[in-house]
Design a protein around this motif. Structure first.
Motif, PDB file in Angstrom:
ATOM      1  N   LEU A  62      39.712  35.587  30.113  1.00 36.96           N
ATOM      2  CA  LEU A  62      40.083  35.615  31.525  1.00 36.96           C
ATOM      3  C   LEU A  62      40.590  36.995  31.929  1.00 36.96           C
ATOM      4  CD1 LEU A  62      40.177  33.730  33.952  1.00 36.96           C
ATOM      5  CD2 LEU A  62      42.510  33.155  33.317  1.00 36.96           C
ATOM      6  N   LYS A  63      41.360  37.626  31.053  1.00 37.75           N
ATOM      7  CA  LYS A  63      41.881  38.964  31.335  1.00 37.75           C
ATOM      8  C   LYS A  63      40.732  39.971  31.445  1.00 37.75           C
ATOM      9  CE  LYS A  63      45.698  40.285  29.424  1.00 37.75           C
ATOM     10  NZ  LYS A  63      46.747  40.818  28.519  1.00 37.75           N
ATOM     11  N   LYS A  64      39.755  39.891  30.546  1.00 37.29           N
ATOM     12  CA  LYS A  64      38.601  40.789  30.609  1.00 37.29           C
ATOM     13  C   LYS A  64      37.786  40.543  31.874  1.00 37.29           C
ATOM     14  CE  LYS A  64      38.035  41.504  25.686  1.00 37.29           C
ATOM     15  NZ  LYS A  64      37.180  41.278  24.512  1.00 37.29           N
ATOM     16  N   TYR A  65      37.670  39.268  32.253  1.00 37.68           N
ATOM     17  CA  TYR A  65      36.937  38.957  33.486  1.00 37.68           C
ATOM     18  C   TYR A  65      37.636  39.577  34.692  1.00 37.68           C
ATOM     19  CZ  TYR A  65      35.515  36.585  37.678  1.00 37.68           C
ATOM     20  OH  TYR A  65      35.105  36.336  38.965  1.00 37.68           O
ATOM     21  N   TYR A  66      38.938  39.424  34.794  1.00 41.58           N
ATOM     22  CA  TYR A  66      39.670  39.968  35.935  1.00 41.58           C
ATOM     23  C   TYR A  66      39.603  41.492  35.981  1.00 41.58           C
ATOM     24  CZ  TYR A  66      41.687  35.578  37.552  1.00 41.58           C
ATOM     25  OH  TYR A  66      41.862  34.329  38.071  1.00 41.58           O
ATOM     26  N   LYS A  67      39.657  42.148  34.828  1.00 39.57           N
ATOM     27  CA  LYS A  67      39.560  43.608  34.814  1.00 39.57           C
ATOM     28  C   LYS A  67      38.209  44.075  35.334  1.00 39.57           C
ATOM     29  CE  LYS A  67      42.819  44.714  31.154  1.00 39.57           C
ATOM     30  NZ  LYS A  67      42.992  45.296  29.811  1.00 39.57           N
ATOM     31  N   SER A  68      37.137  43.469  34.844  1.00 39.36           N
ATOM     32  CA  SER A  68      35.804  43.861  35.326  1.00 39.36           C
ATOM     33  C   SER A  68      35.580  43.393  36.759  1.00 39.36           C
ATOM     34  CB  SER A  68      34.720  43.333  34.394  1.00 39.36           C
ATOM     35  OG  SER A  68      34.816  41.939  34.259  1.00 39.36           O
ATOM     36  N   SER A  69      36.190  42.281  37.131  1.00 36.00           N
ATOM     37  CA  SER A  69      36.087  41.786  38.502  1.00 36.00           C
ATOM     38  C   SER A  69      36.754  42.743  39.483  1.00 36.00           C
ATOM     39  CB  SER A  69      36.727  40.405  38.609  1.00 36.00           C
ATOM     40  OG  SER A  69      36.767  39.970  39.936  1.00 36.00           O
ATOM     41  N   ASN A  70      37.873  43.339  39.082  1.00 38.96           N
ATOM     42  CA  ASN A  70      38.547  44.316  39.940  1.00 38.96           C
ATOM     43  C   ASN A  70      37.642  45.511  40.226  1.00 38.96           C
ATOM     44  OD1 ASN A  70      40.854  42.822  40.187  1.00 38.96           O
ATOM     45  ND2 ASN A  70      42.021  44.001  38.687  1.00 38.96           N
ATOM     46  N   ILE A  71      36.949  45.995  39.210  1.00 40.34           N
ATOM     47  CA  ILE A  71      36.045  47.132  39.401  1.00 40.34           C
ATOM     48  C   ILE A  71      34.915  46.761  40.343  1.00 40.34           C
ATOM     49  CG2 ILE A  71      34.403  48.639  38.217  1.00 40.34           C
ATOM     50  CD1 ILE A  71      36.288  48.421  35.755  1.00 40.34           C
ATOM     51  N   ILE A  72      34.341  45.590  40.146  1.00 39.24           N
ATOM     52  CA  ILE A  72      33.253  45.141  41.018  1.00 39.24           C
ATOM     53  C   ILE A  72      33.764  44.944  42.442  1.00 39.24           C
ATOM     54  CG2 ILE A  72      31.698  43.207  41.467  1.00 39.24           C
ATOM     55  CD1 ILE A  72      31.334  43.015  38.454  1.00 39.24           C
ATOM     56  N   ASN A  73      34.976  44.433  42.594  1.00 36.97           N
ATOM     57  CA  ASN A  73      35.552  44.266  43.936  1.00 36.97           C
ATOM     58  C   ASN A  73      35.666  45.603  44.656  1.00 36.97           C
ATOM     59  OD1 ASN A  73      35.851  41.512  43.838  1.00 36.97           O
ATOM     60  ND2 ASN A  73      37.983  41.588  43.211  1.00 36.97           N
ATOM     61  N   TYR A  74      36.187  46.617  43.968  1.00 35.95           N
ATOM     62  CA  TYR A  74      36.352  47.925  44.605  1.00 35.95           C
ATOM     63  C   TYR A  74      35.001  48.512  45.016  1.00 35.95           C
ATOM     64  CZ  TYR A  74      41.149  47.750  42.866  1.00 35.95           C
ATOM     65  OH  TYR A  74      42.437  47.383  42.601  1.00 35.95           O
ATOM     66  N   VAL A  75      34.027  48.412  44.139  1.00 31.16           N
ATOM     67  CA  VAL A  75      32.689  48.927  44.469  1.00 31.16           C
ATOM     68  C   VAL A  75      32.111  48.163  45.653  1.00 31.16           C
ATOM     69  CG1 VAL A  75      30.317  49.145  43.626  1.00 31.16           C
ATOM     70  CG2 VAL A  75      32.218  49.790  42.161  1.00 31.16           C
ATOM     71  N   PHE A  76      32.225  46.837  45.641  1.00 31.73           N
ATOM     72  CA  PHE A  76      31.691  46.027  46.729  1.00 31.73           C
ATOM     73  C   PHE A  76      32.354  46.367  48.051  1.00 31.73           C
ATOM     74  CE2 PHE A  76      32.509  42.258  49.364  1.00 31.73           C
ATOM     75  CZ  PHE A  76      31.236  42.072  49.873  1.00 31.73           C
ATOM     76  N   TYR A  77      33.671  46.466  48.063  1.00 29.62           N
ATOM     77  CA  TYR A  77      34.364  46.734  49.323  1.00 29.62           C
ATOM     78  C   TYR A  77      33.994  48.097  49.889  1.00 29.62           C
ATOM     79  CZ  TYR A  77      37.051  42.552  48.335  1.00 29.62           C
ATOM     80  OH  TYR A  77      37.419  41.267  48.071  1.00 29.62           O
ATOM     81  N   VAL A  78      33.807  49.090  49.045  1.00 25.57           N
ATOM     82  CA  VAL A  78      33.402  50.421  49.519  1.00 25.57           C
ATOM     83  C   VAL A  78      31.984  50.370  50.077  1.00 25.57           C
ATOM     84  CG1 VAL A  78      32.844  52.761  48.760  1.00 25.57           C
ATOM     85  CG2 VAL A  78      34.983  51.709  48.056  1.00 25.57           C
ATOM     86  N   VAL A  79      31.065  49.740  49.339  1.00 27.74           N
ATOM     87  CA  VAL A  79      29.668  49.654  49.799  1.00 27.74           C
ATOM     88  C   VAL A  79      29.588  48.845  51.091  1.00 27.74           C
ATOM     89  CG1 VAL A  79      27.398  48.676  49.244  1.00 27.74           C
ATOM     90  CG2 VAL A  79      28.639  49.986  47.545  1.00 27.74           C
ATOM     91  N   PHE A  80      30.299  47.731  51.151  1.00 24.42           N
ATOM     92  CA  PHE A  80      30.275  46.885  52.347  1.00 24.42           C
ATOM     93  C   PHE A  80      30.855  47.627  53.548  1.00 24.42           C
ATOM     94  CE2 PHE A  80      31.578  43.323  55.055  1.00 24.42           C
ATOM     95  CZ  PHE A  80      30.423  42.551  55.023  1.00 24.42           C
ATOM     96  N   ALA A  81      31.941  48.360  53.337  1.00 25.92           N
ATOM     97  CA  ALA A  81      32.556  49.118  54.437  1.00 25.92           C
ATOM     98  C   ALA A  81      31.618  50.223  54.925  1.00 25.92           C
ATOM     99  CB  ALA A  81      33.888  49.704  53.994  1.00 25.92           C
TER     100      ALA A  81
END
Length: 93
Positions: A62-81
Motif C-alpha cells: 500500500l505504501k509503494k502504491y501511494y508513493k507511485s500514485s502521488n507521482i502520477i497525480n502530480y503529472v496528471f494535474y499538470v497535464v490536465f491544467a
C-alpha cells in the motif's frame, strides 16, 4: 484551423486524459494486488498523500502504491491544467 480543432475537440481531450489517468491508477491497483477495495482506494488516492501520512502506513504494498500514485497525480494535474489552459485560451480568442 488548429484553433477550431482545439475548441471542438478540447473537452474530449480532457475526458481522454482523465480516462487514461484512471486506467493507469486502476492498473496499478490490480498490479500490486490491492483489488480488495479498489474503488475506495482509487477515490482516496485522487489527492496526494503527504509524507507524514505515508510514514503512518504499515503495509508495504500500500505504501509503494501511494508513493507511485502521488507521482502520477502530480503529472496528471499538470497535464490536465495545461490542456485546460490551452482549451480556454483558444476558446476565448
Amino acid at each position: 484551423m488548429i484553433r477550431g480543432y482545439i475548441v471542438e475537440f478540447g473537452p474530449l481531450g480532457l475526458v481522454f486524459v482523465f480516462l487514461v489517468f484512471a486506467a493507469i491508477k486502476l492498473r496499478m491497483i490490480y498490479k500490486k494486488r490491492l483489488e480488495k477495495d479498489a474503488l475506495n482506494l482509487f477515490v482516496v488516492s485522487l489527492l496526494p498523500i503527504g509524507k507524514q501520512g505515508l510514514k503512518n502506513i504499515f503495509q508495504e504494498k500500500l505504501k509503494k502504491y501511494y508513493k507511485s500514485s502521488n507521482i502520477i497525480n502530480y503529472v496528471f494535474y499538470v497535464v490536465f491544467a495545461l490542456c485546460g489552459l490551452v482549451y480556454f485560451l483558444m476558446k476565448s480568442i
